[in-house]
Design a protein around this motif. Structure first.
Motif, PDB file in Angstrom:
ATOM      1  N   ALA A 157      34.675  51.046  36.125  1.00 17.81           N
ATOM      2  CA  ALA A 157      36.427  50.111  36.031  1.00 17.81           C
ATOM      3  C   ALA A 157      35.929  49.008  36.509  1.00 17.81           C
ATOM      4  CB  ALA A 157      37.735  50.323  37.121  1.00 17.81           C
ATOM      5  N   TRP A 158      35.304  48.414  37.535  1.00 18.75           N
ATOM      6  CA  TRP A 158      34.853  47.298  37.786  1.00 18.75           C
ATOM      7  C   TRP A 158      33.956  46.324  37.131  1.00 18.75           C
ATOM      8  CZ3 TRP A 158      34.666  46.011  43.491  1.00 18.75           C
ATOM      9  CH2 TRP A 158      34.578  44.946  43.615  1.00 18.75           C
ATOM     10  N   GLN A 159      32.901  46.990  35.843  1.00 16.25           N
ATOM     11  CA  GLN A 159      32.413  46.647  34.853  1.00 16.25           C
ATOM     12  C   GLN A 159      33.747  45.945  33.935  1.00 16.25           C
ATOM     13  OE1 GLN A 159      29.230  45.493  35.440  1.00 16.25           O
ATOM     14  NE2 GLN A 159      29.330  46.764  37.821  1.00 16.25           N
ATOM     15  N   ALA A 160      34.388  46.741  33.554  1.00 18.11           N
ATOM     16  CA  ALA A 160      35.467  46.651  32.678  1.00 18.11           C
ATOM     17  C   ALA A 160      35.894  45.208  32.873  1.00 18.11           C
ATOM     18  CB  ALA A 160      36.066  47.434  32.115  1.00 18.11           C
ATOM     19  N   GLU A 161      36.402  45.249  33.829  1.00 21.42           N
ATOM     20  CA  GLU A 161      37.511  44.601  34.355  1.00 21.42           C
ATOM     21  C   GLU A 161      36.457  42.511  34.622  1.00 21.42           C
ATOM     22  OE1 GLU A 161      40.865  42.320  35.604  1.00 21.42           O
ATOM     23  OE2 GLU A 161      40.541  44.152  34.865  1.00 21.42           O
ATOM     24  N   LYS A 162      35.412  42.899  34.966  1.00 19.76           N
ATOM     25  CA  LYS A 162      34.210  41.709  34.987  1.00 19.76           C
ATOM     26  C   LYS A 162      34.198  41.633  33.781  1.00 19.76           C
ATOM     27  CE  LYS A 162      29.653  42.603  36.380  1.00 19.76           C
ATOM     28  NZ  LYS A 162      28.544  42.828  37.639  1.00 19.76           N
ATOM     29  N   THR A 163      33.961  41.670  32.438  1.00 23.22           N
ATOM     30  CA  THR A 163      33.615  41.043  31.783  1.00 23.22           C
ATOM     31  C   THR A 163      35.445  40.824  31.192  1.00 23.22           C
ATOM     32  OG1 THR A 163      32.688  43.413  31.222  1.00 23.22           O
ATOM     33  CG2 THR A 163      32.568  42.610  28.754  1.00 23.22           C
TER      34      THR A 163
END
Length: 248
Positions: A157-163
């Motif tokens: 979820a963190w990587q998706a939001e950061k992207t």
């Protein structure tokens, strides 16, 4: 409306014996009641209201602080409890327990660097508590300490939001590859031609518009008047020169 006192303050507005709230008690003294039962000494009853827990929610949001994506301890606790409920686990993680573990196991002597004030209300009275603003590493360490499977979910979820929040990256062609370089050149020429066509169309529309036509006509008339005056002056000047220089 009951009087609200600080958690560590003594209750001093009731007769003896005075009741004190223990120094290590957590919460806010919400009610103070006086007992005047016949034959018994006056006493006071203090009720502690715990700090409000964050609302359990599946919303996952990063906040950029000084260019670094972060989550607050309140947001992390809310998301952990949300994932627990999805798995059928009704055990609720409290913000107090989370912060205690965070200070003891992860932040240690650097805890103050990540701390920030947060405010809430009890019976209309503003209260302050300490929360923590955590970057990716510290967040993952804390989530992993509770559930390794949950850590993978939070990481994704963190990587998706950061992207999603990242600025778009312009990919450059591989100029070492002749085919890729040629395709890039053709695409650039096509874009240049499209831009020229759009500019030409805009100019044609401007020229054909009534306002532009009237403006052009006015400019042309002015130019012709100026030109006529200039020619007349030149001709007049030439005639004078001719008369002056001609033999009498």
């Amino acid at each position: 409306m009951p009087e609200v006192l600080e958690a560590t303050a003594p209750i001093s507005n009731v007769p003896q014996p005075t009741v004190y709230v223990p120094a290590d008690a957590k919460g806010v003294v919400a009610t103070v009641q006086e007992s005047r039962t016949v034959g018994r000494a006056p006493s006071a009853v203090a009720v502690l209201v715990p700090e409000p827990e964050p609302e359990v929610t599946g919303a996952f949001k990063l906040t950029t602080v000084d260019g670094v994506p972060t989550m607050t301890s309140l947001e992390i606790v809310a998301y952990i409890n949300f994932l627990r409920k999805q798995k059928g686990d009704d055990t609720e993680l409290t913000h107090r327990d989370f912060c205690h573990k965070l200070r003891e196991k992860v932040l240690k002597k650097d805890a103050a660097k990540f701390s920030a004030p947060s405010f809430y209300e009890v019976y209309g009275n503003k209260r302050e508590r300490t929360i923590y603003v955590l970057p990716e590493r510290e967040t993952m360490l804390m989530v992993m300490s509770y559930d390794i499977d949950m850590q993978a979910t939070v990481y994704d979820a963190w990587q998706a939001e950061k992207t999603k929040n990242a600025a778009p990256v312009i990919a450059l062609p591989n100029f070492d590859d002749p085919v890729a370089a040629a395709e890039a050149w053709i695409a650039e020429r096509k874009q240049a031609n499209v831009s020229k066509l759009e500019l030409s169309t805009a100019n044609d529309a401007l020229v054909q518009s009534p306002v532009a036509t009237e403006r052009n006509y006015t400019c042309l008339s002015t130019f012709m008047r100026i030109t006529s005056v200039t020619v007349a002056v030149v001709v007049s000047s030439g005639m004078n020169d001719l008369l002056i220089n001609s033999p009498m």
